[in-house]
Design a protein around this motif. Structure first.
Motif, PDB file in Angstrom:
ATOM      1  N   ILE A 113       0.929  -1.077   0.092  1.00  0.00           N
ATOM      2  CA  ILE A 113      -0.037  -0.036   0.021  1.00  0.00           C
ATOM      3  C   ILE A 113       0.896   1.376  -0.134  1.00  0.00           C
ATOM      4  O   ILE A 113       0.716   2.187  -0.699  1.00  0.00           O
ATOM      5  CB  ILE A 113      -1.071  -0.055   1.286  1.00  0.00           C
ATOM      6  N   SER A 114       1.808   1.310   0.902  1.00  0.00           N
ATOM      7  CA  SER A 114       2.773   2.483   0.627  1.00  0.00           C
ATOM      8  C   SER A 114       3.604   2.394  -0.528  1.00  0.00           C
ATOM      9  O   SER A 114       3.588   3.774  -1.111  1.00  0.00           O
ATOM     10  CB  SER A 114       3.883   2.047   1.874  1.00  0.00           C
TER      11      SER A 114
ATOM     12  N   GLU B  24      -4.325   4.879  -6.962  1.00  0.00           N
ATOM     13  CA  GLU B  24      -5.245   4.886  -6.009  1.00  0.00           C
ATOM     14  C   GLU B  24      -6.166   3.549  -5.591  1.00  0.00           C
ATOM     15  O   GLU B  24      -6.552   3.207  -4.701  1.00  0.00           O
ATOM     16  CB  GLU B  24      -6.147   5.922  -6.051  1.00  0.00           C
TER      17      GLU B  24
ATOM     18  N   THR C 218      -3.663   1.827   9.282  1.00  0.00           N
ATOM     19  CA  THR C 218      -3.158   1.313   7.848  1.00  0.00           C
ATOM     20  C   THR C 218      -2.651   2.696   7.258  1.00  0.00           C
ATOM     21  O   THR C 218      -1.329   2.841   6.740  1.00  0.00           O
ATOM     22  CB  THR C 218      -4.172   0.980   6.898  1.00  0.00           C
ATOM     23  N   THR C 219      -3.135   3.771   7.226  1.00  0.00           N
ATOM     24  CA  THR C 219      -2.788   5.208   6.579  1.00  0.00           C
ATOM     25  C   THR C 219      -1.568   5.623   7.149  1.00  0.00           C
ATOM     26  O   THR C 219      -0.634   5.967   6.740  1.00  0.00           O
ATOM     27  CB  THR C 219      -4.059   6.180   6.885  1.00  0.00           C
TER      28      THR C 219
ATOM     29  N   TYR D 276      -4.471   0.805  -3.952  1.00  0.00           N
ATOM     30  CA  TYR D 276      -4.638   1.183  -2.429  1.00  0.00           C
ATOM     31  C   TYR D 276      -5.745   0.538  -1.900  1.00  0.00           C
ATOM     32  O   TYR D 276      -5.720  -0.100  -0.935  1.00  0.00           O
ATOM     33  CB  TYR D 276      -4.466   2.700  -2.329  1.00  0.00           C
ATOM     34  N   THR D 277      -6.906   0.889  -2.691  1.00  0.00           N
ATOM     35  CA  THR D 277      -8.166   0.303  -2.199  1.00  0.00           C
ATOM     36  C   THR D 277      -8.350  -0.985  -2.127  1.00  0.00           C
ATOM     37  O   THR D 277      -8.795  -1.886  -1.339  1.00  0.00           O
ATOM     38  CB  THR D 277      -9.250   1.006  -2.977  1.00  0.00           C
TER      39      THR D 277
ATOM     40  N   ALA E  53       1.645   3.240   6.270  1.00  0.00           N
ATOM     41  CA  ALA E  53       1.869   3.209   4.797  1.00  0.00           C
ATOM     42  C   ALA E  53       2.591   4.772   4.836  1.00  0.00           C
ATOM     43  O   ALA E  53       3.799   4.963   4.173  1.00  0.00           O
ATOM     44  CB  ALA E  53       0.629   3.163   4.024  1.00  0.00           C
TER      45      ALA E  53
ATOM     46  N   GLY F 142       0.138   3.132  -3.269  1.00  0.00           N
ATOM     47  CA  GLY F 142      -0.830   4.323  -2.826  1.00  0.00           C
ATOM     48  C   GLY F 142      -0.203   5.527  -2.231  1.00  0.00           C
ATOM     49  O   GLY F 142      -0.791   6.642  -2.303  1.00  0.00           O
TER      50      GLY F 142
ATOM     51  N   SER G 157      -6.237  -2.824   0.339  1.00  0.00           N
ATOM     52  CA  SER G 157      -6.588  -2.499   1.859  1.00  0.00           C
ATOM     53  C   SER G 157      -7.892  -3.612   2.113  1.00  0.00           C
ATOM     54  O   SER G 157      -7.736  -3.975   3.150  1.00  0.00           O
ATOM     55  CB  SER G 157      -7.367  -1.211   1.953  1.00  0.00           C
TER      56      SER G 157
END
Length: 308
Positions: free
Chosen positions: A79-80, A173, A192-193, A176-177, A196, A83, A180
């Protein structure tokens, strides 16, 4: 992401709308930041500012990664990479070349791209709403690019390259979704946010030192540029997730899905306000098609919630 005890109170609605509105400002702000700072330097600073804002909320409102599994950390690393690093860099490069209106229109197609990616990579069911949303998005983006009239200070090829880079950003993006969804129930969206964002910081430091012409140099930035960077990091990277996820936990699925419509509207309006871009009727035609596709995805999400 919502719980069984849902709420449609004014406070919940305000949280959803505010969160999406803050997310929407990211597109025009990216153009301002990209004009004042080196790409990877700005990206690194955004992650630092966002992490500072997110950290207290994660500390006091979550289990602080206590329930995260080892597999979650591999997902967060991906994700990092996609995203945070991929999205931010391609967005900044793209917005340097294209206009705020074009960027906002392309970003509006994110839900449709995410849905199609879920079909391709995760075997999700395809239906006419998903296909129609993507078709409307492509048509709207094509109209704005083909009949844009004047430029945004760039030539035609540069505008198209910028649009392509913003298109790459929405693919990041979407990644990322979708990634997740692979996380276990033990880790929250805020955790998570933050994780990342923290992982992205050293990557951006290395990239800035390797590729930025003037890494971590702020002498050329004026007060407006510094303010845009601060708001971009604190509001769109930090506060927006906190406000949005707080509302989503309490809101019915249909209400949360409907609130998504605020983000592209905010992005478009702020492109006129912050960037001073001239209004053209073709903007409404192109944006209207993409927005209609977004509404189809909202209906799709609502139906999925009802069937679930």
């Amino acid at each position: 992401m919502s719980t069984g005890n849902t709420s449609s109170s004014p406070a919940t609605i305000a949280q959803l709308l505010t969160g999406m509105a803050l997310f929407g400002t990211a597109t025009p702000l990216s153009k301002i930041v990209g004009a004042h700072f080196s790409i990877f330097t700005a990206s690194c600073l955004r992650m630092v500012i966002a992490s500072v804002v997110l950290a207290p909320f994660v500390w006091f409102a979550t289990d602080r990664f206590a329930n995260a599994k080892r597999s979650d950390w591999w997902v967060i690393a991906a994700i990092s990479a996609f995203g945070m690093v991929g999205f931010t860099a391609t967005m900044l490069y793209g917005m340097r070349l294209t206009t705020g209106v074009i960027g906002s229109t392309i970003m509006s197609a994110t839900p449709a791209v995410t849905a199609i990616a879920a079909v391709v990579f995760f075997g999700a069911a395809m239906n006419w709403r998903k296909a129609g949303a993507l078709a409307l998005g492509v048509a709207g983006i094509a109209i704005i690019n083909l009949f844009r009239g004047g430029g945004g200070g760039q030539g035609g090829d540069a505008l198209l390259l910028g649009a392509a880079l913003v298109g790459a950003a929405i693919c990041m993006e979407a990644a990322y979704t979708l990634l997740s969804r692979k996380l276990s129930a033990g880790i929250s969206s805020l955790e998570t946010t933050l994780a990342a964002s923290l992982l992205a910081i050293p990557l951006f430091v290395v990239l800035a030192l390797l590729f930025d012409a003037h890494p971590f140099a702020f002498g050329r930035a004026n007060t407006f540029g510094l303010g845009a960077l601060a708001f971009w990091g604190a509001a769109t990277g930090g506060l927006a997730p906190v406000i949005w996820y707080t509302g989503v936990r309490k809101a019915p699925g249909a209400l949360a899905a409907g609130a998504m419509a605020i983000m592209p509207i905010t992005a478009l309006v702020m492109s006129y306000v912050l960037l001073g871009e001239a209004f053209r009727w073709v903007h409404l035609a192109g944006f209207g098609l993409v927005f209609a596709g977004l509404l189809l995805m909202i209906v799709e999400n609502t139906k999925g919630e009802d069937n679930g």
